[in-house]
Design a protein around this motif. Structure first.
Motif, PDB file in Angstrom:
ATOM      1  N   LYS A 329       0.818  -1.221   0.000  1.00  0.00           N
ATOM      2  CA  LYS A 329       0.000   0.000   0.000  1.00  0.00           C
ATOM      3  C   LYS A 329       0.846   1.263   0.000  1.00  0.00           C
ATOM      4  O   LYS A 329       0.336   2.354  -0.310  1.00  0.00           O
ATOM      5  CB  LYS A 329      -0.939  -0.003   1.211  1.00  0.00           C
ATOM      6  N   SER A 330       2.126   1.136   0.337  1.00  0.00           N
ATOM      7  CA  SER A 330       3.004   2.320   0.355  1.00  0.00           C
ATOM      8  C   SER A 330       3.662   2.582  -1.000  1.00  0.00           C
ATOM      9  O   SER A 330       4.371   3.571  -1.155  1.00  0.00           O
ATOM     10  CB  SER A 330       4.097   2.138   1.416  1.00  0.00           C
ATOM     11  N   MET A 331       3.429   1.703  -1.982  1.00  0.00           N
ATOM     12  CA  MET A 331       4.087   1.821  -3.289  1.00  0.00           C
ATOM     13  C   MET A 331       3.349   2.813  -4.190  1.00  0.00           C
ATOM     14  O   MET A 331       2.757   2.441  -5.214  1.00  0.00           O
ATOM     15  CB  MET A 331       4.169   0.456  -3.963  1.00  0.00           C
ATOM     16  N   ALA A 332       3.402   4.087  -3.844  1.00  0.00           N
ATOM     17  CA  ALA A 332       2.630   5.097  -4.568  1.00  0.00           C
ATOM     18  C   ALA A 332       3.086   5.251  -6.018  1.00  0.00           C
ATOM     19  O   ALA A 332       2.274   5.219  -6.950  1.00  0.00           O
ATOM     20  CB  ALA A 332       2.718   6.428  -3.837  1.00  0.00           C
ATOM     21  N   PHE A 333       4.384   5.443  -6.227  1.00  0.00           N
ATOM     22  CA  PHE A 333       4.863   5.636  -7.604  1.00  0.00           C
ATOM     23  C   PHE A 333       4.750   4.342  -8.404  1.00  0.00           C
ATOM     24  O   PHE A 333       4.513   4.374  -9.612  1.00  0.00           O
ATOM     25  CB  PHE A 333       6.311   6.131  -7.610  1.00  0.00           C
ATOM     26  N   THR A 334       4.894   3.203  -7.716  1.00  0.00           N
ATOM     27  CA  THR A 334       4.736   1.916  -8.402  1.00  0.00           C
ATOM     28  C   THR A 334       3.355   1.815  -9.027  1.00  0.00           C
ATOM     29  O   THR A 334       3.206   1.325 -10.154  1.00  0.00           O
ATOM     30  CB  THR A 334       4.935   0.753  -7.417  1.00  0.00           C
ATOM     31  N   GLN A 335       2.330   2.301  -8.311  1.00  0.00           N
ATOM     32  CA  GLN A 335       0.977   2.249  -8.868  1.00  0.00           C
ATOM     33  C   GLN A 335       0.836   3.152 -10.084  1.00  0.00           C
ATOM     34  O   GLN A 335       0.066   2.859 -11.003  1.00  0.00           O
ATOM     35  CB  GLN A 335      -0.048   2.608  -7.797  1.00  0.00           C
ATOM     36  N   CYS A 336       1.589   4.241 -10.108  1.00  0.00           N
ATOM     37  CA  CYS A 336       1.612   5.096 -11.307  1.00  0.00           C
ATOM     38  C   CYS A 336       2.209   4.324 -12.485  1.00  0.00           C
ATOM     39  O   CYS A 336       1.714   4.411 -13.611  1.00  0.00           O
ATOM     40  CB  CYS A 336       2.420   6.358 -11.045  1.00  0.00           C
ATOM     41  N   PHE A 392       5.037   6.851 -22.758  1.00  0.00           N
ATOM     42  CA  PHE A 392       4.994   6.252 -21.426  1.00  0.00           C
ATOM     43  C   PHE A 392       5.372   7.320 -20.406  1.00  0.00           C
ATOM     44  O   PHE A 392       6.503   7.790 -20.351  1.00  0.00           O
ATOM     45  CB  PHE A 392       5.957   5.071 -21.348  1.00  0.00           C
ATOM     46  N   ASN A 393       4.422   7.725 -19.581  1.00  0.00           N
ATOM     47  CA  ASN A 393       4.631   8.807 -18.629  1.00  0.00           C
ATOM     48  C   ASN A 393       3.889   8.491 -17.332  1.00  0.00           C
ATOM     49  O   ASN A 393       2.739   8.901 -17.141  1.00  0.00           O
ATOM     50  CB  ASN A 393       4.126  10.131 -19.214  1.00  0.00           C
ATOM     51  N   PRO A 394       4.509   7.751 -16.412  1.00  0.00           N
ATOM     52  CA  PRO A 394       3.818   7.363 -15.171  1.00  0.00           C
ATOM     53  C   PRO A 394       3.457   8.536 -14.279  1.00  0.00           C
ATOM     54  O   PRO A 394       2.544   8.424 -13.451  1.00  0.00           O
ATOM     55  CB  PRO A 394       4.817   6.425 -14.490  1.00  0.00           C
TER      56      PRO A 394
END
Length: 491
Positions: A329-336, A392-394
């Motif tokens: 749940k702490s993987m904020a940029f990963t979800q992007c 590709f731009n997360p």
């Protein structure tokens, strides 16, 4: 006499074609079909569609027709007149009217290989019940309490076997197959699972061929492999029935099917599980591979992803300590990164349906019996919805970005009653895979290998990469060159 009869036959045939053409034209005018062309007789525009999707840029088939006719157009592919939709509102209408105005319609090769009892082909109340059962084994609560440990363990186990040079697509497929087998039948990786996976490769190859065993070696081989897979699964089902009678139950999908009280036959259970293995195996592994490819070509994104996951590792007492739900749940940029990978390279490019009645929409009529194709990728890659849509731009998914994603614009897992039941599980698997990969390894492509988004399984590139453990990787002042820019990456 024969020379006289031949012209008469030709004249008769011509008259029939003229009659059918006029009748079709009258019906087209009366119903006001979307604009477009049916292409050549019989073949339609199938060859143009296939040739476009075997290139590095599969979009021209839809791009050209949307530019000429608008976001809803008529064509003729795979032997049938078909209405294509690149319009998000129309796509949502199609998804939400499943079983009311539209029904599933897939090529015979896919239907035959999956089996008539697969979730993909189920309809009505049975589909609703089985869809709900499948989602109950892949929701956030189940992943948090049971599956996350297995996901992390099996991914680490596979990464332990990586050599200096790997084919990433093949490694990703091993991971997803083993995870799916574990979830469905509680089997850990071994000789049996690997033998089964090799047969699955042959089954999936048959999806992209004509369902004619006499003329297609690939399809004939797929049918034989399907028989072997079904026999192997049937043995497991029968063994588990005996265990259930002795009250020896396991917390997996097969156990739920046997305990559901529906008295499913062996054939029904085998078809159901066989299709779920296909779904979990092929799509998620391709997304995993493409995520690595896009990150490799976007060094700044890769650097930020490494920083996020290094921070998670820094809080652990040792490098191999398992991930917890709070870590995910702490993987904020990963979800992007996950969101953007799904947007740019959505493996479910769209869905085929068949009109159950004449349907009026957007001023047009879709005739009863016609196929429709709701294209998700056409919406995802439309610059009207996403700035620089094909880049590709997360970062576009960060809260302060310009991106908003209403349900009819961002649909990587479909929607409506047939929303992919494993959507949350796929996100978790990709996130854990990226965590373990970027914290263990640095990598670069072994050769120039452009991945084609939608080729057949047989021609799909395997994306070879050179991997090195982080402590053995390139010096921190080494510059990695992305596709569009150069950035200094600090390992």
């Amino acid at each position: 006499m024969a020379s006289f009869i031949t012209p008469l036959i030709l004249l008769f045939i011509s008259a029939i074609f003229l009659f059918l053409h006029r009748r079709s034209r009258y019906r087209r005018l009366r119903l006001r079909l979307p604009p477009g062309t049916l292409g050549l007789p019989f073949a339609g525009e199938t060859l143009q569609l296939i040739s476009a999707y075997k290139t590095d840029n599969p979009e021209p088939f839809i791009d050209h027709r949307v530019h000429r006719y608008g976001p809803i157009f008529t064509t003729h592919v795979f032997g049938e007149p078909t209405v294509f939709s690149a319009d998000p509102e129309t796509n949502r209408f199609i998804l939400l009217n499943e079983g009311k105005l539209f029904e599933c319609s897939y090529p015979g090769s896919i239907s035959n290989l999956l089996g008539k009892h697969s979730l993909l082909l189920m309809k009505g109340s049975l589909h609703k019940k089985m869809h709900s059962l499948t989602m109950s084994f892949a929701n956030s609560s189940i992943i948090k309490d049971h599956l996350l440990v297995d996901i992390d363990r099996l991914i680490r186990l596979n990464l332990d076997s990586w050599s200096d040079r790997i084919f990433l697509m093949e490694e990703a497929k091993k991971i997803t197959f083993e995870l799916t087998v574990k979830q469905l039948m509680s089997f850990d990786p071994g000789e049996w699972t690997e033998t089964l996976r090799k047969e699955y490769v042959l089954v999936i190859e048959g999806f992209f061929t004509l369902p004619l065993p006499l003329f297609s070696t690939t399809y004939r081989r797929a049918i034989k492999a399907r028989t072997k897979v079904a026999e192997a699964l049937t043995l497991i089902v029968r063994e588990r029935r005996k265990e259930s009678a002795k009250e020896e139950k396991k917390n997996d999908m097969l156990g739920a099917l046997l305990a559901s009280g529906n008295n499913f036959s062996d054939e029904e259970i085998v078809d159901f599980m066989l299709a779920l293995l296909v779904a979990g195996y092929e799509t998620t592994s391709t997304i995993m591979t493409l995520a690595v490819k896009f990150l490799t070509e976007t060094p700044l994104a890769l650097a930020q992803l490494k920083e996020e996951h290094d921070l998670i590792r820094a809080k652990k007492s040792h490098p191999e300590e398992p991930l917890e739900w709070t870590d995910y749940k702490s993987m904020a940029f990963t979800q992007c990164v996950v969101n953007e990978t799904l947007r740019v390279a959505n493996i479910i490019g769209g869905i085929f349906r068949r009109a159950m009645t004449d349907i009026n929409i957007k001023g047009y009529t879709i005739p009863k019996g016609w196929r429709v194709f709701a294209s998700f990728r056409a919406v995802h890659l439309n610059p009207d919805h996403y700035k620089d849509a094909r880049t590709f731009n997360p970062w576009r998914w960060q809260s302060n970005s310009e991106t908003t994603s209403p349900g009819n614009v961002y649909t990587p897992f479909g929607g409506g009653p047939r929303l992919c039941p494993g959507y949350e599980l796929a996100r978790v698997v990709l996130s854990v895979f990226l965590h373990r990969t970027v914290t263990r390894y640095s990598w670069f492509p072994a050769e120039e290998d452009k991945l084609v988004f939608f080729p057949t399984t047989r021609t799909q590139k395997r994306y070879p990469i050179i991997v090195k453990r982080r402590e053995e990787s390139r010096p921190s002042n080494q510059t990695w060159k992305g596709k569009e820019e150069e950035s200094e990456i600090v390992d």
